[in-house]
Design a protein around this motif. Structure first.
Motif, PDB file in Angstrom:
ATOM      1  N   GLY A  18       0.754  -1.471   0.045  1.00  0.00           N
ATOM      2  CA  GLY A  18      -0.416   0.022  -0.053  1.00  0.00           C
ATOM      3  C   GLY A  18       0.832   1.640  -0.172  1.00  0.00           C
ATOM      4  O   GLY A  18      -0.211   2.422  -0.558  1.00  0.00           O
ATOM      5  N   SER A  19       1.834   1.049   1.175  1.00  0.00           N
ATOM      6  CA  SER A  19       2.383   2.566   0.597  1.00  0.00           C
ATOM      7  C   SER A  19       3.737   2.482  -0.562  1.00  0.00           C
ATOM      8  O   SER A  19       3.815   3.992  -0.607  1.00  0.00           O
ATOM      9  CB  SER A  19       3.531   2.373   1.855  1.00  0.00           C
ATOM     10  OG  SER A  19       4.241   1.188   2.044  1.00  0.00           O
ATOM     11  N   ARG A  20       3.839   1.379  -1.339  1.00  0.00           N
ATOM     12  CA  ARG A  20       4.784   1.846  -2.331  1.00  0.00           C
ATOM     13  C   ARG A  20       3.606   1.710  -3.304  1.00  0.00           C
ATOM     14  O   ARG A  20       4.955   2.076  -5.087  1.00  0.00           O
ATOM     15  CB  ARG A  20       5.782   0.705  -2.041  1.00  0.00           C
ATOM     16  CG  ARG A  20       6.147   0.879  -1.434  1.00  0.00           C
ATOM     17  CD  ARG A  20       7.903  -0.083  -0.891  1.00  0.00           C
ATOM     18  NE  ARG A  20       8.532  -0.391   0.453  1.00  0.00           N
ATOM     19  CZ  ARG A  20       9.009  -1.530   0.753  1.00  0.00           C
ATOM     20  NH1 ARG A  20       9.732  -1.819  -0.504  1.00  0.00           N
ATOM     21  NH2 ARG A  20       9.997  -1.938   1.495  1.00  0.00           N
ATOM     22  N   GLY A  21       3.097   0.913  -4.007  1.00  0.00           N
ATOM     23  CA  GLY A  21       2.616   0.671  -5.026  1.00  0.00           C
ATOM     24  C   GLY A  21       2.843  -0.817  -5.893  1.00  0.00           C
ATOM     25  O   GLY A  21       1.584  -0.912  -6.156  1.00  0.00           O
ATOM     26  N   ALA A  22       4.011  -0.767  -6.113  1.00  0.00           N
ATOM     27  CA  ALA A  22       4.222  -2.327  -6.552  1.00  0.00           C
ATOM     28  C   ALA A  22       6.087  -2.506  -6.275  1.00  0.00           C
ATOM     29  O   ALA A  22       6.732  -1.970  -5.607  1.00  0.00           O
ATOM     30  CB  ALA A  22       4.226  -1.770  -7.924  1.00  0.00           C
ATOM     31  N   PRO A  27      -1.240  -2.780  -4.986  1.00  0.00           N
ATOM     32  CA  PRO A  27      -2.063  -2.626  -4.527  1.00  0.00           C
ATOM     33  C   PRO A  27      -3.645  -2.569  -5.250  1.00  0.00           C
ATOM     34  O   PRO A  27      -3.557  -2.696  -6.580  1.00  0.00           O
ATOM     35  CB  PRO A  27      -2.562  -1.231  -3.976  1.00  0.00           C
ATOM     36  CG  PRO A  27      -0.938  -1.071  -4.207  1.00  0.00           C
ATOM     37  CD  PRO A  27      -0.171  -1.732  -5.252  1.00  0.00           C
ATOM     38  N   VAL A  28      -4.722  -2.753  -5.192  1.00  0.00           N
ATOM     39  CA  VAL A  28      -5.764  -3.029  -5.822  1.00  0.00           C
ATOM     40  C   VAL A  28      -6.092  -2.057  -6.276  1.00  0.00           C
ATOM     41  O   VAL A  28      -5.912  -0.114  -5.135  1.00  0.00           O
ATOM     42  CB  VAL A  28      -7.130  -3.612  -5.008  1.00  0.00           C
ATOM     43  CG1 VAL A  28      -8.727  -2.911  -5.836  1.00  0.00           C
ATOM     44  CG2 VAL A  28      -7.016  -4.856  -4.867  1.00  0.00           C
ATOM     45  N   GLY A  29      -5.735  -1.213  -8.041  1.00  0.00           N
ATOM     46  CA  GLY A  29      -7.074  -0.273  -8.436  1.00  0.00           C
ATOM     47  C   GLY A  29      -5.075   0.225  -8.696  1.00  0.00           C
ATOM     48  O   GLY A  29      -5.883   1.244  -9.080  1.00  0.00           O
ATOM     49  N   VAL A  30      -4.388   0.505  -8.707  1.00  0.00           N
ATOM     50  CA  VAL A  30      -3.091   0.887  -9.237  1.00  0.00           C
ATOM     51  C   VAL A  30      -3.054   0.759 -11.043  1.00  0.00           C
ATOM     52  O   VAL A  30      -3.177  -0.983 -11.685  1.00  0.00           O
ATOM     53  CB  VAL A  30      -1.949  -0.053  -8.389  1.00  0.00           C
ATOM     54  CG1 VAL A  30      -0.512   1.152  -9.368  1.00  0.00           C
ATOM     55  CG2 VAL A  30      -1.742   0.850  -7.277  1.00  0.00           C
ATOM     56  N   ALA A  47       6.458  -0.287 -12.369  1.00  0.00           N
ATOM     57  CA  ALA A  47       7.678  -0.221 -13.045  1.00  0.00           C
ATOM     58  C   ALA A  47       8.294  -1.806 -12.969  1.00  0.00           C
ATOM     59  O   ALA A  47       8.912  -1.790 -12.384  1.00  0.00           O
ATOM     60  CB  ALA A  47       9.056   0.360 -11.991  1.00  0.00           C
ATOM     61  N   GLU A  48       7.910  -2.156 -13.751  1.00  0.00           N
ATOM     62  CA  GLU A  48       7.874  -3.155 -14.656  1.00  0.00           C
ATOM     63  C   GLU A  48       8.634  -3.877 -15.787  1.00  0.00           C
ATOM     64  O   GLU A  48       7.210  -3.087 -16.685  1.00  0.00           O
ATOM     65  CB  GLU A  48       6.674  -4.712 -13.784  1.00  0.00           C
ATOM     66  CG  GLU A  48       6.638  -5.821 -14.240  1.00  0.00           C
ATOM     67  CD  GLU A  48       5.153  -6.557 -13.796  1.00  0.00           C
ATOM     68  OE1 GLU A  48       4.957  -7.195 -13.632  1.00  0.00           O
ATOM     69  OE2 GLU A  48       4.479  -5.711 -12.959  1.00  0.00           O
ATOM     70  N   PRO A  49       9.340  -4.986 -16.195  1.00  0.00           N
ATOM     71  CA  PRO A  49       9.249  -5.208 -17.212  1.00  0.00           C
ATOM     72  C   PRO A  49       7.831  -5.900 -18.158  1.00  0.00           C
ATOM     73  O   PRO A  49       7.675  -7.109 -17.057  1.00  0.00           O
ATOM     74  CB  PRO A  49      10.589  -6.180 -17.501  1.00  0.00           C
ATOM     75  CG  PRO A  49      10.370  -6.450 -16.300  1.00  0.00           C
ATOM     76  CD  PRO A  49      10.439  -5.262 -15.263  1.00  0.00           C
TER      77      PRO A  49
END
Length: 354
Positions: free
Chosen positions: A17-21, A60-63, A69-71
């Motif tokens: 939740g704090s980092r996004g992914a 998180p749900v909804g991001v 930042a993912e290949p």
């Protein structure tokens, strides 16, 4: 005491939740549990609808996907290592775990013992669609290394050097690299021997790889700065341990130890160390009673008749971190990373006080 799964999942939810992914491998490291445990938790949490799963990533749900930042999953990473180089096999395994966790296939390529063998292998891998390259060139000499700098800088896809570091100011200076801090490894070996009272120390080392050359330079610098050391020297650890014919020779190694009163030796790598210990024994030099021995690499050093005290570069961790750097590049990160990881010393039965 083992942490309840509910509490652990709350911690996962807090981090995500704090980092996004967050990558599954990073969560496992932070929570100090296995990747398998985190993956199982994430699967349960995804089924409950509290997080979203990706290829090795938790969101998180909804991001929105565009913020992650993912290949993109799929495709292959070319991993190129020298033929018959057992030192790097642990690094290969470490890299493979991270890349496969991220949904990428690892295409392993073995470079034969021929000067310049890596370039055509890399070019072929790129033609076959490799999205990135993890590369450990053999570089038996400084000239061979310099000859590769130009094309390395023009590969055109993310590339990370593994246990290699291009020379400062070269065309490949800005290529990402992850390697062991071999200066610190040499320091561990010398400091251990000096701490045991040894004042005459010899390094028998290879001279046909960047690791070997870094170790030789570091050893010479370190012992020259230690006023306690009365006598020291560097010789080849095997007849074929150099890039070509040279003045040094391993023949007479045991004689040098006896005639110079050497009481402590550092031997690179493990196979040569075990053979040189056998040579010492054949000439009546007992280990550790007459001469203490520290091996460098610690792949098979502990398997000798006398288990050898050894410096262990963090081989698997080097591969893991190199893969993580490559993933960041594939995700669009532009910052160049030059990472050095510290070796460790394992004391066994081949060293003692004088």
């Amino acid at each position: 005491m083992r942490e309840p799964s509910g509490a652990r999942r709350q911690r996962i939810l807090g981090v995500v939740g704090s980092r996004g992914a967050v990558r599954v491998s990073e969560l496992a490291a932070e929570l100090e549990v296995s990747v398998v445990t985190v993956r199982r938790d994430v699967e349960e949490m995804a089924r409950a609808g509290v997080v979203r799963r990706g290829h090795g990533v938790v969101r998180p749900v909804g991001v929105a996907e565009r913020h992650v930042a993912e290949p993109v999953a799929g495709g292959a990473v070319a991993l190129v290592v020298p033929e018959r180089h057992t030192y790097l096999y642990e690094a290969v395994h470490g890299a493979r775990v991270v890349l496969e966790e991220a949904g990428l296939r690892v295409a392993l390529h073995i470079a034969p013992q021929v000067v310049g063998a890596e370039r055509p292998i890399v070019e072929r891998a790129l033609a076959e669609g490799a999205r990135g390259v993890l590369l450990a060139p053999r570089w038996r000499s400084a000239d061979a290394e310099a000859a590769d700098h130009g094309w390395l800088a023009r590969i055109g896809v993310p590339v990370v050097l593994v246990e290699r570091r291009p020379a400062a100011g070269s065309a490949a200076h800005a290529v990402d690299s992850v390697c062991s801090d071999h200066w610190y490894g040499a320091h561990l070996a010398v400091d251990h021997l000096v701490g045991l009272g040894h004042r005459r120390i010899l390094l028998a080392a290879r001279d046909d790889s960047p690791t070997a050359r870094a170790l030789r330079r570091a050893f010479a610098e370190i012992v020259a700065a230690r006023p306690e050391v009365d006598d020291w020297g560097v010789v080849l650890s095997a007849p074929d341990a150099g890039p070509g014919p040279g003045a040094e020779a391993v023949a007479g190694f045991a004689d040098q130890v006896r005639e110079r009163g050497i009481t402590g030796v550092v031997l690179h790598g493990d196979v040569e160390a075990l053979m040189l210990v056998q040579e010492l024994a054949a000439h009546g030099v007992r280990v550790p009673e007459d001469c203490s021995v520290v091996a460098y690499d610690d792949v098979v050093a502990g398997m000798g008749g006398t288990p050898l005290t050894a410096v262990a570069p963090p081989k698997a961790e080097v591969g893991k971190v190199a893969a993580e750097v490559l993933l960041r590049r594939l995700a669009g990160e532009r910052d160049v990373r030059r990472v050095e990881l510290l070796p460790t010393l394992t004391v066994r039965g081949s060293t003692m006080s004088v």
